[in-house]
Scaffold this motif. Structure first.
Motif, PDB file in Angstrom:
ATOM      1  N   GLY A 104     -20.030  39.907  84.999  1.00 45.19           N
ATOM      2  CA  GLY A 104     -19.992  39.627  86.431  1.00 45.19           C
ATOM      3  C   GLY A 104     -19.054  38.472  86.728  1.00 45.19           C
ATOM      4  N   TRP A 105     -18.783  38.257  88.018  1.00 52.34           N
ATOM      5  CA  TRP A 105     -17.921  37.160  88.441  1.00 52.34           C
ATOM      6  C   TRP A 105     -18.646  35.831  88.257  1.00 52.34           C
ATOM      7  N   ARG A 106     -17.925  34.839  87.748  1.00 54.12           N
ATOM      8  CA  ARG A 106     -18.447  33.485  87.605  1.00 54.12           C
ATOM      9  C   ARG A 106     -17.385  32.490  88.052  1.00 54.12           C
ATOM     10  N   THR A 107     -17.839  31.334  88.517  1.00 52.69           N
ATOM     11  CA  THR A 107     -16.940  30.272  88.947  1.00 52.69           C
ATOM     12  C   THR A 107     -17.276  29.025  88.149  1.00 52.69           C
ATOM     13  N   PHE A 108     -16.272  28.456  87.455  1.00 52.66           N
ATOM     14  CA  PHE A 108     -16.476  27.295  86.597  1.00 52.66           C
ATOM     15  C   PHE A 108     -15.719  26.077  87.144  1.00 52.66           C
ATOM     16  N   ARG A 109     -16.337  24.914  87.066  1.00 47.66           N
ATOM     17  CA  ARG A 109     -15.650  23.666  87.380  1.00 47.66           C
ATOM     18  C   ARG A 109     -14.637  23.389  86.272  1.00 47.66           C
ATOM     19  N   VAL A 110     -13.368  23.183  86.642  1.00 49.56           N
ATOM     20  CA  VAL A 110     -12.324  23.008  85.634  1.00 49.56           C
ATOM     21  C   VAL A 110     -12.497  21.696  84.879  1.00 49.56           C
ATOM     22  N   ASP A 111     -13.005  20.658  85.530  1.00 44.26           N
ATOM     23  CA  ASP A 111     -13.172  19.383  84.826  1.00 44.26           C
ATOM     24  C   ASP A 111     -14.238  19.463  83.739  1.00 44.26           C
TER      25      ASP A 111
END
Length: 328
Positions: A195-202
């Motif tokens: 599924g779609w996930r969104t990660f904090r790049v830091d």
């Protein structure tokens, strides 16, 4: 300039714009045979460019990193865009951002023709990027690797540290990078979670390239923006509360879409949904999206609860009162 030199420069330009090119596609784009492509690749290698070739039906060419930076071939528009991007990057929350980007900008603008330099200055005066404030610093190395993988549609492995400090390795198909609020976010398809996930790049410690390409999945620009906005709203808030509504979880999912993230089933007919914001006004916005006729309870904390009640009571009195006289 000879045809051979012109063709070699055209080949270099193609190799710089994509991570992997099948040999037959390069030949078609350049209007030559695959044998000529191989000769031109050898010429680039003689000039110091590391061009890797892979045999077989799916084989092709890719430009590899070397021990030194070879000359880059930029169009006028690309040079202007890069200069503008460096000016914007100097204002953002990158590790060593102002120092590194300004020195790179100085080197680029030093060789820009006067016409292009005027374009850069004119555009820079009209662009006012939103600063990322006091957000956490982001590694430009990680940001650059993610940008390459997103552009080339290459699967990568991420070493990710979540909010609780837990370390995990995620196999993902990166789709887009976007800033929101004080942070950078990576929108990707998580292969393990399907599924779609969104990660904090830091919070991404490292990026490992797999050289496995993928076909991009369908997702609209509106949904990308919505998912990034949703991810940014999950940062710790000054006001955090739960709402328990008389609505089954599957019905709530259908109605709220991606904004149902974090919701859990209390029982077959009730769903618990976390909301929050810097104050009760932002949290109230979430309550207003609960479908008409659906009853709910919330554990709004004090003093926000009293402030919200007073505002709603005033709104009800205003609705019950006669409307004001029409404007003259």
């Amino acid at each position: 300039m000879s045809d051979t030199t012109t063709r070699a420069l055209a080949l270099l330009n193609l190799l710089q714009t994509h991570r992997h090119w099948p040999g037959i596609e390069l030949a078609m784009r350049l209007g030559v045979t695959e044998r000529t492509v191989r000769r031109d690749v050898d010429r680039l290698r003689d000039l110091g460019y590391r061009v890797e070739s892979t045999p077989g039906v799916a084989g092709g060419y890719r430009l590899e990193a070397g021990s030194a930076v070879p000359p880059l071939l930029l169009t006028d528009d690309e040079a202007v865009t890069m200069a503008i991007g460096l000016r914007v990057a100097a204002t953002q929350q990158l590790v060593g951002g102002p120092e590194v980007t300004l020195t790179a900008l100085a080197k680029l603008e030093q060789v820009l023709p006067s016409v292009l330099r005027r374009r850069v200055n004119a555009l820079a005066e009209s662009i006012h990027p939103a600063r990322m404030g006091d957000g956490p610093a982001v590694s430009p190395v990680v940001l650059g690797e993610l940008a390459l993988a997103s552009r080339d549609r290459e699967r990568v492995r991420l070493r990710y540290i979540d909010r609780a400090g837990a370390d995990s390795v995620r196999r993902v198909e990166p789709h887009a990078l976007a800033p929101a609020g004080r942070n950078w976010y990576l929108l990707c398809w998580d292969l393990e979670r399907d599924g779609w996930r969104t990660f904090r790049v830091d919070r991404i410690e490292s990026v490992e390239h797999t050289r496995v390409l993928f076909d991009p999945r369908d997702i609209s620009e509106e949904e990308i923006a919505e998912r990034v906005l949703l991810a940014s709203s999950w940062s710790p808030q000054k006001l955090e509360a739960d709402v328990v509504m008389e609505l089954a979880l599957d019905e709530m999912d259908q109605y709220f879409g991606v904004w149902a993230q974090g919701a859990t089933a209390e029982d077959e007919m009730h769903t618990r949904w976390p909301i929050g914001g810097p104050d009760w006004r932002e949290a109230l916005y979430g309550l207003l999206w609960i479908p008409a006729g659906v009853e709910y309870a919330t554990d709004f904390p004090e003093p926000h609860r009293a402030e919200l009640r007073e505002a709603l009571e005033r709104a009800l009195r205003a609705l019950d009162a006669p409307p004001p006289a029409p404007r003259r």
